[in-house]
Structure formats: structure tokens, C-alpha cells
Motif scaffolding. Structure first.
Motif, PDB file in Angstrom:
ATOM      1  N   PHE A 403       0.834  -1.210   0.000  1.00  0.00           N
ATOM      2  CA  PHE A 403       0.000   0.000   0.000  1.00  0.00           C
ATOM      3  C   PHE A 403       0.867   1.258   0.000  1.00  0.00           C
ATOM      4  N   ASN A 404       1.841   1.292   0.911  1.00  0.00           N
ATOM      5  CA  ASN A 404       2.687   2.485   1.024  1.00  0.00           C
ATOM      6  C   ASN A 404       3.615   2.663  -0.171  1.00  0.00           C
ATOM      7  N   ILE A 405       4.105   1.568  -0.721  1.00  0.00           N
ATOM      8  CA  ILE A 405       4.985   1.683  -1.890  1.00  0.00           C
ATOM      9  C   ILE A 405       4.175   2.202  -3.080  1.00  0.00           C
ATOM     10  N   ALA A 406       2.963   1.672  -3.263  1.00  0.00           N
ATOM     11  CA  ALA A 406       2.106   2.141  -4.353  1.00  0.00           C
ATOM     12  C   ALA A 406       1.817   3.635  -4.190  1.00  0.00           C
ATOM     13  N   GLU A 407       1.576   4.037  -2.946  1.00  0.00           N
ATOM     14  CA  GLU A 407       1.333   5.452  -2.635  1.00  0.00           C
ATOM     15  C   GLU A 407       2.574   6.296  -2.993  1.00  0.00           C
ATOM     16  N   LEU A 409       4.947   5.604  -5.035  1.00  0.00           N
ATOM     17  CA  LEU A 409       5.218   5.602  -6.479  1.00  0.00           C
ATOM     18  C   LEU A 409       4.105   6.301  -7.256  1.00  0.00           C
ATOM     19  N   LYS A 410       3.064   6.749  -6.525  1.00  0.00           N
ATOM     20  CA  LYS A 410       1.890   7.402  -7.136  1.00  0.00           C
ATOM     21  C   LYS A 410       1.300   6.527  -8.251  1.00  0.00           C
ATOM     22  N   ASP A 411       1.060   5.248  -7.896  1.00  0.00           N
ATOM     23  CA  ASP A 411       0.581   4.275  -8.868  1.00  0.00           C
ATOM     24  C   ASP A 411      -0.951   4.337  -8.970  1.00  0.00           C
ATOM     25  N   ASP A 412      -1.471   4.992  -9.994  1.00  0.00           N
ATOM     26  CA  ASP A 412      -2.916   5.208 -10.126  1.00  0.00           C
ATOM     27  C   ASP A 412      -3.684   3.926 -10.432  1.00  0.00           C
ATOM     28  N   GLU A 413      -3.043   3.021 -11.181  1.00  0.00           N
ATOM     29  CA  GLU A 413      -3.734   1.760 -11.499  1.00  0.00           C
ATOM     30  C   GLU A 413      -4.025   0.976 -10.228  1.00  0.00           C
ATOM     31  N   TRP A 414      -3.049   0.983  -9.297  1.00  0.00           N
ATOM     32  CA  TRP A 414      -3.227   0.289  -8.027  1.00  0.00           C
ATOM     33  C   TRP A 414      -4.366   0.918  -7.239  1.00  0.00           C
ATOM     34  N   LYS A 415      -4.411   2.239  -7.206  1.00  0.00           N
ATOM     35  CA  LYS A 415      -5.466   2.954  -6.481  1.00  0.00           C
ATOM     36  C   LYS A 415      -6.840   2.565  -7.029  1.00  0.00           C
ATOM     37  N   ALA A 416      -6.936   2.505  -8.362  1.00  0.00           N
ATOM     38  CA  ALA A 416      -8.203   2.150  -8.988  1.00  0.00           C
ATOM     39  C   ALA A 416      -8.602   0.723  -8.607  1.00  0.00           C
ATOM     40  N   PHE A 417      -7.621  -0.165  -8.571  1.00  0.00           N
ATOM     41  CA  PHE A 417      -7.868  -1.567  -8.185  1.00  0.00           C
ATOM     42  C   PHE A 417      -8.428  -1.640  -6.757  1.00  0.00           C
ATOM     43  N   ILE A 418      -7.789  -0.910  -5.838  1.00  0.00           N
ATOM     44  CA  ILE A 418      -8.229  -0.914  -4.438  1.00  0.00           C
ATOM     45  C   ILE A 418      -9.650  -0.349  -4.325  1.00  0.00           C
TER      46      ILE A 418
END
Ligand SMILES: *Cc1c(COP(=O)(O)O)cnc(C)c1O
Length: 426
Positions: A403-407, A409-418
Motif C-alpha cells: 500500500f505504502n509503496i504504491a502510494e 510511487l503514485k501508482d494510479d492503477e493500483w489505487k483504482a484496483f483498491i
């Protein structure tokens, strides 16, 4: 190397850093505990002194770790990172390969063994991010001890997956609902339990801090990391490293690897703290590197704390939950003062950059904590030459930090998945 040599080696190389009789390392350390806990500490001191030089105990400890947790962990030559910078030969000590994913199990298993030796049937522990809680619950399950883990309610919310695993491993998890509902409140609550339970219960402290003899006990069980690393680098390169890097929260993984090289003055040791958003922002946990920490006495010991002039503890901040702590091992505070260990800090931004370099060049995913050690080493690499030899301690693996690494890296695809998952659940 035989386990006999291991234990002798440990005693030899670290002995000059043993505490004074009162538990001091230079001006730091000591034991500031409530009167009622004095017998508990006396009992622990007595049993720890007995096992410290007991070759058979050390052998049991080593074989337990090798059969159960996969030790020795490898020392990996980072050929692609070495090539990437073209400045130094880089080796990585792989504590991420321990069972439960970090160096923490070395200490939790060791202290659970000590608890059994003392005839205890139950262990308690405090936990912040939950990593030490999971390691303690694991050790308790394996050794047939019952376990109670104290955790701030705020931290339980942030790290629920660790709460889930602690419970599944058979531990009781007690949420602490007062104060800031984080680590320091969990420590207070665990101590309150211990005051009325120490006849049956051992308190498994998670890092090389707290009242004497805990810093010594935790450093002792983590010394296996440095013993192995020294042997491995000599085998691989026929010589000692020039520099060794480790991240510093409470100080246990750093002391673990540093102890292998204390006696070798040519080996420079570097501790990397959590720089968070940078010096003088108030949002970091760099007690030593930024020169903002001051000596004080709290939580049972004297060290360098991030505090205001009235001795009120500051709030600390880091993307890496395991480095987010106001105090630091008294052993490291002393080694910093003596100049034996150099301190620097890596900011969250530098840590995310380092993480990307390590992931794409080595196929390794360091924990956010461990990524600080990489970031610290990378910052120094400009001034290095090709013949320099460095070891970076990778204290744990980063899967837990998705979660924190995705945050970071500002990973938008991950955010959308969550968001999609969350909507399915609610
Ligand atoms: C807990 C933790 C740390 C910080 O604790 P130390 O006692 O300073 O080692 C570092 N890395 C990982 C992976 C951790 O889980």
C-alpha cells in the motif's frame, strides 16, 4: 564456521561494547524501572548472563534458526547494481529471507527460548507496525507458549493484515485505546500487564532499546547476522568490506550486522535513519543524523530522543512504520558519540527512488525500512571507487508495504484496483 567459533567470535568482537555493571554504554542506557519490576529484571539478567557464554544454548539457537527459518541467509552479490553505479562492489545481506520476512524472528525466537529456560509459559510483546507482533506470535506458536500482543488502536487500523495473522497464529491481540493509540501506549500497556504477571510471563522486547538488559539481549540474538556476513564476505572476496550500511529504527538489525565488524577498525559502519520529509520539518524520525535529538530519560532508559525542551516526546514521521520511533538503541547512541558509527538520514523521496533502482536492477523488493539502507549507500557512492567493497543489510522484504509503496510511487492503477475491491466489499 562451527557454532563453537561463532559463539567465541561473538564474545571476542563485541565484548568491548558490553554494558557496565549498571547497564550503561558510555553515558547512555541504564535501567529506570518501577520498583515492582526489579525482581523480573534481576531474573532476566541472571538467566541472560548464563546463556550468553553457554555454547550449548548458542548451538541450539543456531540449529533452530537453520531448521525453522532458513539460516544462514545468503550474502548476494549485486552485480547489476554494481554495474549500474560503476563505483563500488555491492553485496546484500538477505535478512528478507527469514521466515516472516525480516530479521525480527532472530530475536523473537531467541527470547522465546530464553523464556522457556526461565520456566515461563506465556510471552507478551508490544508492536507498532505489527512485524514484531507477528514474529512473537510465530515463536510462541512454535515453542508452545501462549502470547498476548499489545498494539495501539490507530496502528491496528493501519496494519490490519498483521493483526489478522497474529490472531490466526493463536495470539491474543489487545488494542490500546488511550493516548496517541500507537507504539508508546502499547509499551505502557504491556508493562502494566507484566507488573502483575511476570512470575509466569516473559516480556519479549522487539528492538535493542529499553531498560538494561534488553538492549544487550536483543543485540546478542541479532549478532548472528554480522557473524554470518563477516564469514561470507571473506569467503567471497578474501577480505573485509570497506563500509557496511543498515537502517536504524530501534537499532536491532543495524547492531546485528555491525557486531560482526566492531573489532575491525578499517570497516566503516553507517546507520541510516528515517528522514521523512526532511530536516527541520518536524516530520521525520532522525534522532541523531539531523542533530535535532537530545539526551533524555524515558521508557526505562537514557538515550537520544526527539523531544521538546520540556522533555515532551515529539511525534515522529516516516513512510516506513518500523523506523517511526522517538528513541534509539543506547548502544548506537554511544557508538555515534564515539564516532564508531556514522549516521545519515534518507528522506521518503530518496527511499522511493532507491527502491525503484533495487527492484528493477536486482529483482529484489526491500521493505521500506531496508530501502533506507540502500538509499544511504547510494548517496555515498559518488565518492567511491571501483575497488571499494560495501555490504547493505536488507533487513526485510517489501511485500508487506504494497500500500505504502504504491502510494509513494503514485501508482494510479493500483489505487483504482483498491477502489474497485473496496466497492465490492461494501
Ligand atoms: C522493524 C524493522 C526495522 C527496524 O527495527 P530495528 O530494530 O531498527 O532493526 C527495520 N527493518 C525491518 C524490515 C523491520 O521490520
Amino acid at each position: 564456521m562451527s557454532t563453537r567459533e561463532n559463539s567465541l567470535h561473538y564474545a571476542d568482537s563485541a565484548s568491548e561494547y558490553f554494558a557496565s555493571a549498571e547497564g550503561y554504554y558510555g553515558e547512555f542506557g541504564g535501567s529506570f524501572i518501577p520498583e515492582i519490576l526489579v525482581p523480573a529484571f534481576e531474573e532476566i539478567k541472571e538467566h541472560f548472563e548464563a546463556i550468553r557464554y553457554d555454547e550449548r544454548f548458542w548451538q541450539q539457537y543456531c540449529s533452530f534458526l537453520s531448521n525453522y527459518s532458513g539460516r544462514p541467509t545468503p550474502l548476494t552479490y549485486a552485480d547489476r547494481l554494481t554495474e549500474h553505479f560503476g563505483r563500488a562492489q555491492i553485496y546484500i545481506k538477505r535478512e528478507d529471507l527469514n521466515h516472516t520476512g525480516a530479521h525480527k524472528l532472530n530475536n523473537a525466537l531467541g527470547q522465546a527460548m530464553l523464556a522457556k529456560k526461565m520456566g515461563k509459559t506465556r510471552v507478551i510483546a508490544e508492536t507498532g507496525a505489527g512485524q514484531h507482533g507477528v514474529a512473537t506470535a510465530t515463536a510462541a506458536a512454535k515453542l508452545g507458549l501462549s502470547a498476548t500482543i499489545y498494539m495501539g488502536r490507530e496502528d491496528m487500523e493501519r496494519q490490519y493484515s498483521n493483526v489478522f495473522w497474529m490472531k490466526r497464529l493463536g495470539a491474543e491481540v489487545i488494542g490500546v485505546d488511550y493516548g496517541s493509540k500507537t507504539l508508546k501506549d502499547a509499551i505502557n500497556e504491556a508493562l502494566r500487564d507484566w507488573v502483575s504477571s511476570f512470575e509466569s510471563t516473559h516480556y519479549v522486547l522487539g528492538t535493542a532499546s529499553g531498560a538494561h538488559p534488553f538492549p544487550a539481549i536483543v543485540a546478542f540474538f541479532q549478532s548472528i547476522v554480522g557473524i554470518e556476513a563477516k564469514e561470507q564476505i571473506q569467503q567471497a572476496m578474501g577480505r573485509l568490506p570497506d563500509r557496511v550500511y543498515a537502517c536504524v529504527g530501534g537499532g536491532s538489525n543495524a547492531l546485528g550486522i555491525f557486531q560482526g565488524f566492531f573489532a575491525d577498525e578499517g570497516v566503516k559502519l553507517y546507520g541510516v535513519e528515517a528522514g521523512g520529509q526532511g530536516a527541520r520539518t518536524g516530520n521525520h524520525a532522525a534522532r541523531i543524523a539531523y542533530g535535532e535529538g537530545t539526551p533524555g530519560i524515558a521508557q526505562g532508559y537514557k538515550t537520544i530522543f526527539l523531544q521538546n525542551k520540556d522533555g515532551q516526546m515529539n511525534d515522529t514521521f516516516s513512510l516506513a512504520a518500523g523506523l517511526d520511533y522517538v528513541g534509539v538503541s543506547p548502544i548506537l547512541a554511544d557508538l555515534a558519540q564515539k564516532g564508531r558509527v556514522q549516521f545519515s538520514a534518507a528522506t521518503d523521496e530518496e527511499v522511493i527512488q532507491a527502491l525503484e533502482i533495487v527492484m528493477t536492477n536486482e529483482g529484489l523488493i526491500p521493505a521500506l525500512e531496508s530501502a533506507h539502507a540502500f538509499a544511504g549507500a547510494f548517496k555515498d557512492i559518488e565518492g567511491s571507487t571501483k575497488s571499494d567493497l560495501i555490504i547493505i543489510n536488507m533487513s526485510g522484504r517489501g511485500d508487506k508495504d504494497i500500500f505504502n509503496i504504491a502510494e509513494g510511487l503514485k501508482d494510479d492503477e493500483w489505487k483504482a484496483f483498491i477502489n474497485r475491491k473496496y466497492n465490492q466489499l461494501t
